[in-house]
Design a protein around this motif. Sequence first.
Motif, mmCIF file in Angstrom:
data_model
loop_
_atom_site.group_PDB
_atom_site.id
_atom_site.type_symbol
_atom_site.label_atom_id
_atom_site.label_comp_id
_atom_site.label_asym_id
_atom_site.label_seq_id
_atom_site.Cartn_x
_atom_site.Cartn_y
_atom_site.Cartn_z
ATOM 1 N N LEU A 418 0.834 -1.203 0.000
ATOM 2 C CA LEU A 418 0.000 0.000 0.000
ATOM 3 C C LEU A 418 0.870 1.255 0.000
ATOM 4 C CD1 LEU A 418 -2.906 -0.876 2.491
ATOM 5 C CD2 LEU A 418 -3.062 -0.590 0.017
ATOM 6 N N GLU A 419 1.943 1.234 0.789
ATOM 7 C CA GLU A 419 2.821 2.396 0.842
ATOM 8 C C GLU A 419 3.527 2.627 -0.488
ATOM 9 O OE1 GLU A 419 5.528 2.525 4.062
ATOM 10 O OE2 GLU A 419 3.988 2.603 5.608
ATOM 11 N N THR A 420 3.809 1.544 -1.209
ATOM 12 C CA THR A 420 4.466 1.680 -2.511
ATOM 13 C C THR A 420 3.456 1.763 -3.657
ATOM 14 O OG1 THR A 420 4.678 -0.743 -2.617
ATOM 15 C CG2 THR A 420 6.548 0.499 -1.732
ATOM 16 N N LYS A 421 2.159 1.879 -3.286
ATOM 17 C CA LYS A 421 1.063 2.070 -4.238
ATOM 18 C C LYS A 421 0.914 0.918 -5.233
ATOM 19 C CE LYS A 421 1.111 7.111 -3.874
ATOM 20 N NZ LYS A 421 1.130 8.398 -4.589
ATOM 21 N N ARG A 422 1.246 -0.286 -4.791
ATOM 22 C CA ARG A 422 0.998 -1.479 -5.607
ATOM 23 C C ARG A 422 -0.248 -2.176 -5.049
ATOM 24 N NH1 ARG A 422 6.834 -4.333 -5.824
ATOM 25 N NH2 ARG A 422 7.126 -3.242 -3.845
ATOM 26 N N PHE A 423 -1.395 -1.625 -5.374
ATOM 27 C CA PHE A 423 -2.649 -2.042 -4.752
ATOM 28 C C PHE A 423 -3.045 -3.468 -5.135
ATOM 29 C CE2 PHE A 423 -2.902 2.645 -5.239
ATOM 30 C CZ PHE A 423 -2.883 2.964 -3.893
ATOM 31 N N GLY A 424 -2.752 -3.879 -6.362
ATOM 32 C CA GLY A 424 -3.054 -5.248 -6.770
ATOM 33 C C GLY A 424 -2.306 -6.264 -5.941
ATOM 34 N N HIS A 425 -1.008 -6.014 -5.729
ATOM 35 C CA HIS A 425 -0.201 -6.905 -4.896
ATOM 36 C C HIS A 425 -0.742 -6.940 -3.465
ATOM 37 C CE1 HIS A 425 2.495 -6.107 -8.261
ATOM 38 N NE2 HIS A 425 3.235 -7.147 -7.896
#
Length: 448
Positions: A418-425
């Motif tokens: 979430l912090e790295t904005k990889r919402f799918g992961h």
Amino acid sequence: MIIVLIGGLLSHIFFVTIQLIAPTPLPSSFPLTWSNDYKISGQKLRGFATTTNGQKLYVVYTFSSEQEKVNYEHTSIAGMTYLAKGEFVTPSPSAHDYAFSMSTYLTSKGATGIVEITSWTFMEKRSSPTIFLAKLRQQMKRHIEMTFPQTLVAEAQALLIGEQDQMDDELQRAYQKLGITHLFAISGLHVALMSWLFFEGLLRIRIRKEMATVALLILLPIYGVIAGGAPSVWRAVSVVELMMLLRYLKWALSIDDALAISFTGFVLLEPGVIFQIGFQLSYLAAASLVYSSFIFTQTSNWISRSFFVTFVCQLLVYPLLLHHFYELSISSFFVNIIFVPLFSFVILPFNMVALVLTYISLPLANLLFACYEPLRNGLTNVIFSIQALPFQLWSPGKPSIWLCCLAMLSVLACFYFLETKRFGHAIVVLVIPAIWIHVYPMLIVTQR
């Protein structure tokens, strides 16, 4: 983090070498001094008391008459010493693997055994600031019962002094289904609001900031005792005290270090507290907020921020909730967006103001109650209606320890994505362990 690990290790060594000892045999008669941790239920008085050698015991006393029970209900017995006769009894075994464990409860409180009293006589009443505050808390409890409308007594006692004995079982279950029982447990929200109101009030009457800080440093521990002294209360009080004290001394300390120091001090002073569910949830939820601040800064309005605060807290504690309660409220992710601000800015302040008014002017307080009570009863009806909706609880049963650890690791990985904005992961890494927790019991049954 290193401080927490060292503190945990030291507390473990202390716990296994000193605290977990066999109870000292009792003589035919022995003095018992009551703490402020006791309850009256039915015809029995149950709670914790200490002997002259410092041994902490869980004491059970059966009232001989209804009048004796009434006398104890109207008197604080904290600090009272009795010359007692009784004997140790073995804690009742759990009815099944998932039932309440009396042995674990005693360990969490640092008690060495259960004593059933056959008779006792009053010896003396000890005096101390803690005992005085316990007596004041008892008087406040009685005052609320005498002055608040019957439908508002349980809520006021829970929010103001941390007393939840009079909470209606059906209503409490509705709160559990919606995941909002935490709003009735005095914690950081209450301590922060009390601190802010008191501090700002002193500044408004032209008290210097330094003097207001000193006054607040004195007030907070007093409030901690009056509020019931639950782990969540002392966690919030100790962190605020530490931050304010060091700021007053011009020393810098980050909030996560203050939380770690508070945790370490807590488990060193009372090692058994690590077994208390309230302690575990309180520090875990606080840590989730401290270390997820970057996620909150990405929100653009208070609605999304409220959702992410609820989401982060609920997500990090969900493995622990499943471990202890075997179910999780799905609706809590949404209803808390409404109920947290409602309790923070309306219901809790109202109860504070109402309590003050009952001491100053009861007719004015009754006028306030006449306006508020119908609205509060209407909210209760809304709560019952919402909790009646289907599919609000996820009840996979109690996961194994390794599944709980896997779920916790997945939550931490989710926060990283979430912090790295990889919402799918983030969604994938969160959902897969949750699905496994849900289907695992079915696979076990199929194999059998």
